[in-house]
Enzyme design. Structure first.
Site, PDB file in Angstrom:
ATOM      1  N   LYS A 179     -10.500 -11.384  -7.743  1.00  0.00           N
ATOM      2  CA  LYS A 179      -9.983 -10.515  -8.708  1.00  0.00           C
ATOM      3  C   LYS A 179      -8.728  -9.654  -8.413  1.00  0.00           C
ATOM      4  CE  LYS A 179     -10.243  -6.585 -10.058  1.00  0.00           C
ATOM      5  NZ  LYS A 179      -8.916  -5.952 -10.270  1.00  0.00           N
ATOM      6  N   GLY A 231      -9.282  -2.983  -0.381  1.00  0.00           N
ATOM      7  CA  GLY A 231      -9.241  -1.561  -1.135  1.00  0.00           C
ATOM      8  C   GLY A 231      -8.790   0.075  -1.024  1.00  0.00           C
ATOM      9  N   SER A 232      -9.571   0.552  -1.426  1.00  0.00           N
ATOM     10  CA  SER A 232      -8.890   2.128  -0.855  1.00  0.00           C
ATOM     11  C   SER A 232      -9.965   2.572  -0.646  1.00  0.00           C
ATOM     12  CB  SER A 232      -8.746   3.483  -2.016  1.00  0.00           C
ATOM     13  OG  SER A 232      -9.145   3.100  -3.419  1.00  0.00           O
ATOM     14  N   GLU A 253     -12.466  -4.550   2.854  1.00  0.00           N
ATOM     15  CA  GLU A 253     -11.619  -3.342   4.198  1.00  0.00           C
ATOM     16  C   GLU A 253     -11.023  -2.285   3.490  1.00  0.00           C
ATOM     17  OE1 GLU A 253      -9.751  -7.421   5.084  1.00  0.00           O
ATOM     18  OE2 GLU A 253     -11.522  -7.419   6.882  1.00  0.00           O
ATOM     19  N   CYS A 288      -2.127  -1.552   5.180  1.00  0.00           N
ATOM     20  CA  CYS A 288      -3.362  -0.782   5.528  1.00  0.00           C
ATOM     21  C   CYS A 288      -3.375  -0.268   7.629  1.00  0.00           C
ATOM     22  CB  CYS A 288      -4.127  -1.706   5.511  1.00  0.00           C
ATOM     23  SG  CYS A 288      -5.026  -3.152   5.567  1.00  0.00           S
ATOM     24  N   GLU A 396      -3.938   9.281   3.993  1.00  0.00           N
ATOM     25  CA  GLU A 396      -3.656   8.028   4.319  1.00  0.00           C
ATOM     26  C   GLU A 396      -2.604   7.577   2.638  1.00  0.00           C
ATOM     27  OE1 GLU A 396      -5.092   4.519   2.259  1.00  0.00           O
ATOM     28  OE2 GLU A 396      -3.860   3.464   3.781  1.00  0.00           O
TER      29      GLU A 396
HETATM   30  P1  NAD Z   1      -7.514   0.200  -5.259  1.00  0.00           P
HETATM   31  O1  NAD Z   1      -8.916   0.687  -4.129  1.00  0.00           O
HETATM   32  O2  NAD Z   1      -6.730   0.745  -5.925  1.00  0.00           O
HETATM   33  O3  NAD Z   1      -8.013  -1.247  -5.636  1.00  0.00           O
HETATM   34  C1  NAD Z   1      -8.294  -2.500  -5.512  1.00  0.00           C
HETATM   35  C2  NAD Z   1      -8.848  -3.006  -6.038  1.00  0.00           C
HETATM   36  O4  NAD Z   1     -10.144  -2.949  -6.485  1.00  0.00           O
HETATM   37  C3  NAD Z   1      -8.410  -3.579  -6.820  1.00  0.00           C
HETATM   38  O5  NAD Z   1      -8.598  -4.757  -7.926  1.00  0.00           O
HETATM   39  C4  NAD Z   1      -8.422  -2.888  -7.868  1.00  0.00           C
HETATM   40  O6  NAD Z   1      -7.865  -3.479  -9.422  1.00  0.00           O
HETATM   41  C5  NAD Z   1      -9.858  -2.690  -8.055  1.00  0.00           C
HETATM   42  N1  NAD Z   1     -11.102  -1.724  -8.336  1.00  0.00           N
HETATM   43  C6  NAD Z   1     -10.987  -0.604  -8.954  1.00  0.00           C
HETATM   44  N2  NAD Z   1     -11.254   0.304  -9.183  1.00  0.00           N
HETATM   45  C7  NAD Z   1     -12.937  -0.747  -9.553  1.00  0.00           C
HETATM   46  C8  NAD Z   1     -14.064  -0.796  -9.383  1.00  0.00           C
HETATM   47  N3  NAD Z   1     -14.216   0.633  -9.788  1.00  0.00           N
HETATM   48  N4  NAD Z   1     -15.299  -1.616  -9.351  1.00  0.00           N
HETATM   49  C9  NAD Z   1     -14.691  -2.981  -9.269  1.00  0.00           C
HETATM   50  N5  NAD Z   1     -13.493  -2.937  -8.503  1.00  0.00           N
HETATM   51  C10 NAD Z   1     -12.169  -2.198  -8.655  1.00  0.00           C
HETATM   52  O7  NAD Z   1      -6.716  -0.223  -3.858  1.00  0.00           O
HETATM   53  P2  NAD Z   1      -5.299  -0.563  -3.857  1.00  0.00           P
HETATM   54  O8  NAD Z   1      -4.657   0.567  -4.261  1.00  0.00           O
HETATM   55  O9  NAD Z   1      -5.084  -1.874  -4.985  1.00  0.00           O
HETATM   56  O10 NAD Z   1      -4.886  -1.293  -2.462  1.00  0.00           O
HETATM   57  C11 NAD Z   1      -4.308  -0.983  -1.122  1.00  0.00           C
HETATM   58  C12 NAD Z   1      -5.492  -0.072  -0.650  1.00  0.00           C
HETATM   59  O11 NAD Z   1      -5.836  -1.236   0.023  1.00  0.00           O
HETATM   60  C13 NAD Z   1      -4.781   0.964   0.588  1.00  0.00           C
HETATM   61  O12 NAD Z   1      -5.906   2.020   0.469  1.00  0.00           O
HETATM   62  C14 NAD Z   1      -4.705   0.072   1.595  1.00  0.00           C
HETATM   63  O13 NAD Z   1      -5.626   0.620   2.963  1.00  0.00           O
HETATM   64  C15 NAD Z   1      -6.202  -0.767   1.673  1.00  0.00           C
HETATM   65  N6  NAD Z   1      -5.977  -1.667   1.989  1.00  0.00           N
HETATM   66  C16 NAD Z   1      -6.281  -2.623   3.017  1.00  0.00           C
HETATM   67  C17 NAD Z   1      -6.089  -3.951   3.661  1.00  0.00           C
HETATM   68  C18 NAD Z   1      -7.294  -4.147   5.251  1.00  0.00           C
HETATM   69  O14 NAD Z   1      -7.414  -5.033   5.489  1.00  0.00           O
HETATM   70  N7  NAD Z   1      -8.053  -2.959   5.456  1.00  0.00           N
HETATM   71  C19 NAD Z   1      -5.887  -4.801   3.401  1.00  0.00           C
HETATM   72  C20 NAD Z   1      -4.581  -3.769   2.276  1.00  0.00           C
HETATM   73  C21 NAD Z   1      -4.498  -2.609   1.640  1.00  0.00           C
END
Ligand code: NAD
Length: 490
Positions: A179, A231-232, A253, A288, A396
């Site tokens: 997804k 993600g976050s 992650e 990240c 962040e």
């Molecule tokens: P986000 O948390 O907004 O979204 C991540 C994913 O989660 C998206 O696909 C989103 O559609 C999905 N999502 C949102 N709400 C959801 C829910 N309720 N249930 C299931 N899925 C849901 O993150 P973002 O803005 O896309 O990415 C940026 C973040 O990702 C930053 O915090 C960054 O540091 C982190 N990141 C971490 C790594 C790592 O390897 N540690 C790598 C890349 C990005």
């Protein structure tokens, strides 16, 4: 320029077929350099969630029954085939999230090496151990796949995060649903279609839509056995709540506020390059591992600030992400733009001193072509601060905004480095090997890089400590151990 009528419509890839969302609904994908729609993606619904989970579950028995050699053969073929589509995939990603095309060769190489590494790891994911339990009993462990693995991707690195999740989950014998983020789904939808042509139907599926709708529904679905999300931290909390309905293991992650620490004995030319690359020319800070807290030993503090300012002014070339000469692109969305601008305002209110940047656009940033005037451009921005307690030092920001602060001793550097809720990466710049080793031990983070920054390799783990997450996308995380004991009749 592309008009709305000409926008290409991308589709979900479910059970070996391209499919529109059941509702027929779509959403626009926005090109961050212009702020204009450039493609359409399916806005999937609960009905599509049922379809994709059913497909992945039905494909699981046959895929998991393959031998490790057979699965390895599939993954190796993907590694071979994917090179033929490097240019197409990385171009889609650049248009979708604004990361400069100059990184494409490195990204393509990293993706290929993950598929080959996963192919090589297939055996490891199915190997157990034997234990002599007593004179008449023998114990052993079986490593088995979980079932359907759900990979949830961020917008900043869709192709790479897709690859590390899918490759190791498939290697261990799971089937996979990806997804992608609604903000950057196009490269993943096309990638799924390409890989799906090599794998049996239903083994790898891609579905796009809103996180709060289909993301939540997929996580809560009893047919999904494990979730790996990048993600976050806020979304990780939602996922934990949703997965509690049918408890299942998770890999997270998440974000970071990584320190990049320069000691007085370092090669300062290299350190300045490392500082710039760790934040500004690393997807405009939308990474990240971004080195967003620059810690500099007091004796070289002012000299280093001058060098960083000079290097930002003279070497960062922000511009059209599709231009090979550009080293920094725009922010990837309007939301990101608004958020980063508000952090810059906050930094000033908190008493941070702007060393450079801070504006929309700027002389070395805003590309001069008129079509970019609606894009999400922000100057590389550096704040000089005296305290690590400011919000711009703790939260962040995820953009081209860094803080720089002084330290006196290695103890103080380690204490500041560890003084956040995150623990993803850290850079240490020194020629003193003993100091480097001491810092490695003192820093609480999943990765420490000495005289380099953000180096990752397919055969090294990559994960976070503290609120930067847990688990890693590796083959052993995607299989579980079953303990078996056999009593032998004498
Ligand atoms: P986000 O948390 O907004 O979204 C991540 C994913 O989660 C998206 O696909 C989103 O559609 C999905 N999502 C949102 N709400 C959801 C829910 N309720 N249930 C299931 N899925 C849901 O993150 P973002 O803005 O896309 O990415 C940026 C973040 O990702 C930053 O915090 C960054 O540091 C982190 N990141 C971490 C790594 C790592 O390897 N540690 C790598 C890349 C990005």
């Amino acid at each position: 320029m592309t008009t709305k009528q000409e926008l290409k419509q991308y589709q979900n890839f479910i059970n070996g077929k391209l499919m529109a969302a059941s509702s027929g609904n779509t959403m626009d994908s926005i090109e961050p350099s212009t702020g204009e729609a450039w493609a359409k993606i399916p806005l999937s619904t609960q009905e599509d969630v049922e379809k994709v989970v059913t497909a992945a579950r039905q494909a699981f028995p046959a895929w998991s029954a393959l031998s490790a050699e057979e699965r390895s053969g599939y993954l190796r073929r993907i590694g071979d085939a994917i090179s033929l589509h490097d240019e197409e995939l990385t171009t889609l990603e650049t248009r979708d999230n604004g990361e400069v095309i100059a990184v494409a060769p490195y990204l393509a190489e990293a993706i290929k090496s993950v598929w080959y590494d996963a192919a090589g790891a297939c055996k490891e994911g199915s190997q157990g151990k034997t234990v002599q339990m007593g004179p008449t009993s023998i114990g052993y462990t079986l490593r088995e796949p979980f079932g359907v693995v759900l990979g949830i991707l961020p917008w900043n690195a869709p192709l790479f995060t897709f690859t590390i999740k899918a490759a190791y989950a498939l290697a261990a014998g799971n089937t996979v649903i990806i997804k992608p983020s609604q903000q950057a789904s196009v490269s993943s939808l096309r990638y799924g279609e390409l890989l799906g042509g090599i794998l049996p139907s239903g083994v790898l599926n891609v579905i796009s839509g809103l996180g709060r709708d289909i993301g939540d529904a997929l996580v809560a679905h009893p047919g999904v056995s494990k979730v790996s999300m990048t993600g976050s931290g806020t979304t990780a909390g939602s996922i934990l709540r949703a997965s509690a309905r049918h408890p299942k293991p998770t890999i997270f992650e998440l974000g970071g506020k990584s320190p990049n620490i320069v000691f007085e004995d370092a090669d300062l030319d290299k350190a300045v390059d490392g500082v710039i690359h760790a934040i500004y020319t690393s997807n405009a800070g939308q990474r990240c591992t971004a080195g967003s807290r620059i810690l500099i030993q007091q004796s070289i503090f002012e000299e280093m600030i001058d060098r960083i300012r000079e290097r930002i002014k003279n070497t960062i070339k922000a511009g059209d992400p599709m231009d090979l000469a550009s080293t920094m692109g725009p922010l990837s969305s309007l939301d990101q733009y608004v958020k980063i601008r508000s952090y810059i305002k906050l930094g000033v209110e908190e008493g941070g001193e702007i060393v450079c940047g801070g504006r929309h656009g700027g002389e070395n940033v805003l590309p001069d072509k008129p079509e970019f005037s609606g894009g999400y451009w922000v100057e590389p921005t550096l704040f000089k601060v005296n305290s690590n307690t400011l919000r711009i030092c703790q939260e962040e920001i995820f953009g081209p905004v860094a803080v720089v602060m002084p330290f006196e001793t290695e103890e103080e550097a380690a204490a500041i480095a560890n003084d956040t809720c995150f623990g993803l990466g850290a850079g240490v710049w020194t020629r003193d090997l003993n100091l480097a080793h001491r810092m490695i031990r003192k820093i609480e983070s999943g990765n420490v890089w000495v005289n380099t920054y953000s180096r990752v390799g397919a055969d090294l783990p990559f994960g976070g400590f503290k609120e930067s997450g847990y688990g890693t996308d590796s083959i052993l995380e995607y299989s579980r151990e079953k303990a078996c004991v056999i009593e032998i009749e004498e």
